[in-house]
Design an enzyme around this catalytic site. Structure first.
Site, PDB file in Angstrom:
ATOM      1  N   GLY A   9       0.862  -1.180   0.000  1.00 34.45           N
ATOM      2  CA  GLY A   9       0.000   0.000   0.000  1.00 34.45           C
ATOM      3  C   GLY A   9       0.901   1.234   0.000  1.00 34.45           C
ATOM      4  O   GLY A   9       2.065   1.184  -0.427  1.00 34.45           O
ATOM      5  N   GLU A  25     -18.173  10.732   1.377  1.00 34.95           N
ATOM      6  CA  GLU A  25     -17.896  10.646  -0.064  1.00 34.95           C
ATOM      7  C   GLU A  25     -18.829   9.656  -0.751  1.00 34.95           C
ATOM      8  O   GLU A  25     -19.363   9.920  -1.826  1.00 34.95           O
ATOM      9  CB  GLU A  25     -16.427  10.273  -0.285  1.00 34.95           C
ATOM     10  N   ASP A  46      -1.039   2.221   8.424  1.00 32.58           N
ATOM     11  CA  ASP A  46      -2.236   2.019   9.248  1.00 32.58           C
ATOM     12  C   ASP A  46      -2.060   0.944  10.313  1.00 32.58           C
ATOM     13  O   ASP A  46      -2.677   1.009  11.372  1.00 32.58           O
ATOM     14  CB  ASP A  46      -3.414   1.609   8.355  1.00 32.58           C
TER      15      ASP A  46
HETATM   16  C1  LIG Z   1     -12.382   3.845   1.165  1.00 35.99           C
HETATM   17  C2  LIG Z   1     -11.163   4.550   1.712  1.00 35.99           C
HETATM   18  C3  LIG Z   1     -10.952   5.876   1.353  1.00 35.99           C
HETATM   19  C4  LIG Z   1      -9.828   6.545   1.849  1.00 35.99           C
HETATM   20  N1  LIG Z   1      -9.609   7.846   1.479  1.00 35.99           N
HETATM   21  C5  LIG Z   1      -8.494   8.474   1.903  1.00 35.99           C
HETATM   22  C6  LIG Z   1      -8.200   9.796   1.477  1.00 35.99           C
HETATM   23  O1  LIG Z   1      -8.953  10.418   0.730  1.00 35.99           O
HETATM   24  N2  LIG Z   1      -7.044  10.367   1.925  1.00 35.99           N
HETATM   25  C7  LIG Z   1      -6.187   9.704   2.760  1.00 35.99           C
HETATM   26  O2  LIG Z   1      -5.151  10.251   3.136  1.00 35.99           O
HETATM   27  N3  LIG Z   1      -6.435   8.473   3.175  1.00 35.99           N
HETATM   28  C8  LIG Z   1      -7.569   7.824   2.762  1.00 35.99           C
HETATM   29  N4  LIG Z   1      -7.815   6.559   3.175  1.00 35.99           N
HETATM   30  C9  LIG Z   1      -6.854   5.924   4.086  1.00 35.99           C
HETATM   31  C10 LIG Z   1      -5.643   5.413   3.326  1.00 35.99           C
HETATM   32  O3  LIG Z   1      -6.061   4.737   2.173  1.00 35.99           O
HETATM   33  C11 LIG Z   1      -4.863   4.513   4.261  1.00 35.99           C
HETATM   34  O4  LIG Z   1      -4.501   5.261   5.408  1.00 35.99           O
HETATM   35  C12 LIG Z   1      -3.627   3.998   3.575  1.00 35.99           C
HETATM   36  O5  LIG Z   1      -4.004   3.182   2.483  1.00 35.99           O
HETATM   37  C13 LIG Z   1      -2.773   3.196   4.543  1.00 35.99           C
HETATM   38  O6  LIG Z   1      -1.672   2.718   3.845  1.00 35.99           O
HETATM   39  P1  LIG Z   1      -0.970   1.364   4.282  1.00 35.99           P
HETATM   40  O7  LIG Z   1       0.171   1.202   3.359  1.00 35.99           O
HETATM   41  O8  LIG Z   1      -0.735   1.354   5.742  1.00 35.99           O
HETATM   42  O9  LIG Z   1      -2.062   0.201   4.030  1.00 35.99           O
HETATM   43  P2  LIG Z   1      -2.852  -0.182   2.724  1.00 35.99           P
HETATM   44  O10 LIG Z   1      -2.838   0.898   1.709  1.00 35.99           O
HETATM   45  O11 LIG Z   1      -4.160  -0.685   3.215  1.00 35.99           O
HETATM   46  O12 LIG Z   1      -2.016  -1.386   2.112  1.00 35.99           O
HETATM   47  C14 LIG Z   1      -1.900  -2.620   2.768  1.00 35.99           C
HETATM   48  C15 LIG Z   1      -1.438  -3.661   1.766  1.00 35.99           C
HETATM   49  O13 LIG Z   1      -1.097  -4.848   2.480  1.00 35.99           O
HETATM   50  C16 LIG Z   1      -1.615  -5.978   1.822  1.00 35.99           C
HETATM   51  N5  LIG Z   1      -1.798  -7.005   2.839  1.00 35.99           N
HETATM   52  C17 LIG Z   1      -2.615  -6.958   3.926  1.00 35.99           C
HETATM   53  N6  LIG Z   1      -2.441  -8.031   4.695  1.00 35.99           N
HETATM   54  C18 LIG Z   1      -1.502  -8.802   4.089  1.00 35.99           C
HETATM   55  C19 LIG Z   1      -0.888 -10.027   4.411  1.00 35.99           C
HETATM   56  N7  LIG Z   1      -1.210 -10.717   5.515  1.00 35.99           N
HETATM   57  N8  LIG Z   1       0.037 -10.521   3.569  1.00 35.99           N
HETATM   58  C20 LIG Z   1       0.388  -9.833   2.442  1.00 35.99           C
HETATM   59  N9  LIG Z   1      -0.161  -8.655   2.093  1.00 35.99           N
HETATM   60  C21 LIG Z   1      -1.081  -8.147   2.910  1.00 35.99           C
HETATM   61  C22 LIG Z   1      -2.892  -5.472   1.177  1.00 35.99           C
HETATM   62  O14 LIG Z   1      -3.230  -6.274   0.063  1.00 35.99           O
HETATM   63  C23 LIG Z   1      -2.510  -4.059   0.772  1.00 35.99           C
HETATM   64  O15 LIG Z   1      -1.962  -3.994  -0.525  1.00 35.99           O
HETATM   65  C24 LIG Z   1      -8.931   5.863   2.696  1.00 35.99           C
HETATM   66  C25 LIG Z   1      -9.163   4.540   3.047  1.00 35.99           C
HETATM   67  C26 LIG Z   1     -10.274   3.879   2.555  1.00 35.99           C
HETATM   68  C27 LIG Z   1     -10.505   2.448   2.927  1.00 35.99           C
END
Ligand SMILES: Cc1cc2nc3c(=O)[nH]c(=O)nc-3n(C[C@H](O)[C@H](O)[C@H](O)COP(=O)(O)OP(=O)(O)OC[C@H]3O[C@@H](n4cnc5c(N)ncnc54)[C@H](O)[C@@H]3O)c2cc1C
Length: 440
Positions: free
Chosen positions: A22, A175, A303
């Site tokens: 992500g 949204e 997150d």
């Molecule tokens: C509907 C929605 C709208 C949003 N809108 C906004 C916005 O407008 N602005 C903003 O700043 N934030 C927004 N957010 C929040 C933002 O998307 C998240 O804070 C951000 O994506 C977090 O990034 P991350 O890399 O921690 O996790 P994520 O982007 O969730 O990525 C996690 C990744 O880990 C992978 N994964 C999970 N578990 C495993 C596992 N066990 N093994 C292998 N892979 C795994 C998943 O497939 C995914 O690709 C939104 C969130 C959602 C759900």
């Protein structure tokens, strides 16, 4: 001896495994590229999902492919390897991880950026009877059910009603409710459907929408949603959800054909199997440098991570900056130097209500709303969307939605789940699975 490809790290370079592609994981991979580590990126999907635009997919404004970027392309550009797989366990003593297919992989450093999923807070029936909006799969399942319900209304004719309920008045809920109202009001999408028969409701437990925003922006968002015909219930607690009802704590039973849960997040249950310390919401506890508490070679960010003494919003920017920081600390450790604490640089928050309506709040207190805020929202989201092709197709589809739609355009259609048209429960259909704010 095999020659090393240009840009490839040496074979004796430290092995870094990044789990989760992500915002956090990809930012770490990009930074690690500069450090010269051997990087293996692992994700359960072969693409990275741009969550902030999932609600557009769910309402027929974007194609699912517009918000998904192929991970092998990112990996190749950053001299990393990609492997599809799902993390099942971690053995810090042996410096190994195990994937759900049984594969064991060794690492020198591990970065976890696996994100979060829905938290139902014990609301009876929420996990079984609501749609989530975390993955591309969620968005497609939701879109197909929304469209199927409207299709059914088209067949049944005037006098029948359809109810969409969004639980949660954060950015995701606002949204989605705004986009549903636009879908309902588009005369070309379902010309035979009387808009008075389509009810869109948003239920929020708190006294205001968009909790982190200034009260003036909260009031603006509320007025905009109501102006667009969304029935907003504030100060309202949901106690139970069934397949056709939302039951409130005061006993009111509201009909609901499609209920979307956008009311909170926590770390997914499988994080428990990793044997790492977990804090509030099941998030992995990390120290100031983003190393998991008690671990010297495992980082967690985005997150899924909870920073000691510095709880950050679960948004794209903390994830991007955290991913970069974790990679930078690995570089310091590789060089035998001490790590540094993570400092989050707040760039502000934004949310959109719909066409020409959004709110933006900057860290020093400046605020925008209306068309200018909406253009800023649009530009920023397109900027952060990965890949030239995705950006172009998203730009085209969003322009179509906002400039042409309603004047001879149409929605992006999927498959209509037949049972939903025939009157079956959404949960009886394949694909239903079981959200959120801020600027990416
Ligand atoms: C509907 C929605 C709208 C949003 N809108 C906004 C916005 O407008 N602005 C903003 O700043 N934030 C927004 N957010 C929040 C933002 O998307 C998240 O804070 C951000 O994506 C977090 O990034 P991350 O890399 O921690 O996790 P994520 O982007 O969730 O990525 C996690 C990744 O880990 C992978 N994964 C999970 N578990 C495993 C596992 N066990 N093994 C292998 N892979 C795994 C998943 O497939 C995914 O690709 C939104 C969130 C959602 C759900």
């Amino acid at each position: 001896m095999t020659a090393r490809r240009r840009g490839q790290p040496p074979q004796d370079a430290p092995r870094v495994i990044v789990v989760g592609a992500g915002f956090a994981g990809l930012a770490a991979v990009k930074e690690l590229h500069r450090v010269g580590a051997q990087v293996l990126l692992i994700d359960r999907n072969i693409y990275s999902t741009f969550q902030p635009l999932l609600y557009q997919v769910a309402t027929g404004g974007l194609n699912p492919g517009d918000v998904a970027y192929p991970l092998r392309t990112v990996a190749r550009r950053k001299a990393a390897r990609f492997r599809m797989g799902e993390l099942a366990g971690i053995d810090p003593a042996a410096r190994q991880i195990t994937l759900t297919d049984g594969t064991v992989l060794g690492y020198d450093y591990l970065v976890l950026g696996t994100g979060v999923s829905a938290a139902y807070y014990g609301v009876t029936g929420a996990a079984e009877h609501t749609f989530g909006l975390y993955t591309r799969h969620d968005a497609v399942a939701l879109r197909d059910h929304i469209m199927a319900r409207l299709e059914r209304l088209d067949i049944e004719g005037h006098g029948h009603d359809v109810y969409f309920t969004v639980a949660g008045g954060g950015a995701t809920g606002v949204e989605l409710a705004g986009a549903l109202a636009e879908l309902r009001d588009d005369a070309d999408a379902f010309p035979e459907v009387d808009r008075a028969d389509v009810h869109i409701r948003l239920v929020e437990m708190a006294p205001a929408l968009l909790a982190p925003f200034h009260p003036k922006l909260q009031r603006y968002a509320l007025a905009e949603l109501r102006r667009r015909g969304v029935d907003v219930h504030l100060d309202t607690r949901i106690s139970e959800i069934t397949d056709d009802r939302v039951i409130l704590a005061n006993g009111d039973k509201l009909p609901s054909d499609v209920t979307v849960w956008a009311a909170g997040v926590s770390a997914p249950g499988d994080v428990r199997d990793w044997g790492l310390p977990q804090g509030h919401g099941g998030r992995v506890e990390v120290g100031p440098d983003l190393r998991v508490a008690g671990q010297d070679r495992i980082f967690a960010t985005g997150d899924v991570a909870l920073i000691e003494g510095q709880p950050l919003p679960q948004l794209a920017q903390p994830a991007i900056q955290g991913g970069r920081h974790a990679a930078g600390q690995i570089a310091l450790l590789m060089a035998g130097r001490p790590t540094k604490p993570f400092r989050y640089h707040d760039k502000g928050i934004m949310a959109t209500i719909g066409r020409r309506s959004a709110v933006v709040e900057f860290p020093h207190g400046a605020r925008l709303r209306g068309t200018l805020a909406w253009l800023a929202w649009l530009g920023l989201h397109l900027f952060y969307l990965l890949g030239g092709r995705n950006r172009l197709s998203a730009l085209l589809n969003l322009s179509y939605r906002y400039l042409v739609w309603g004047h001879g355009g149409g929605v992006i259609v999927g498959d209509d789940p037949p049972a939903a048209i025939a009157g079956g429960s959404p949960r009886a259909l394949p694909g239903a699975a079981g959200s959120r704010q801020g600027s990416p």
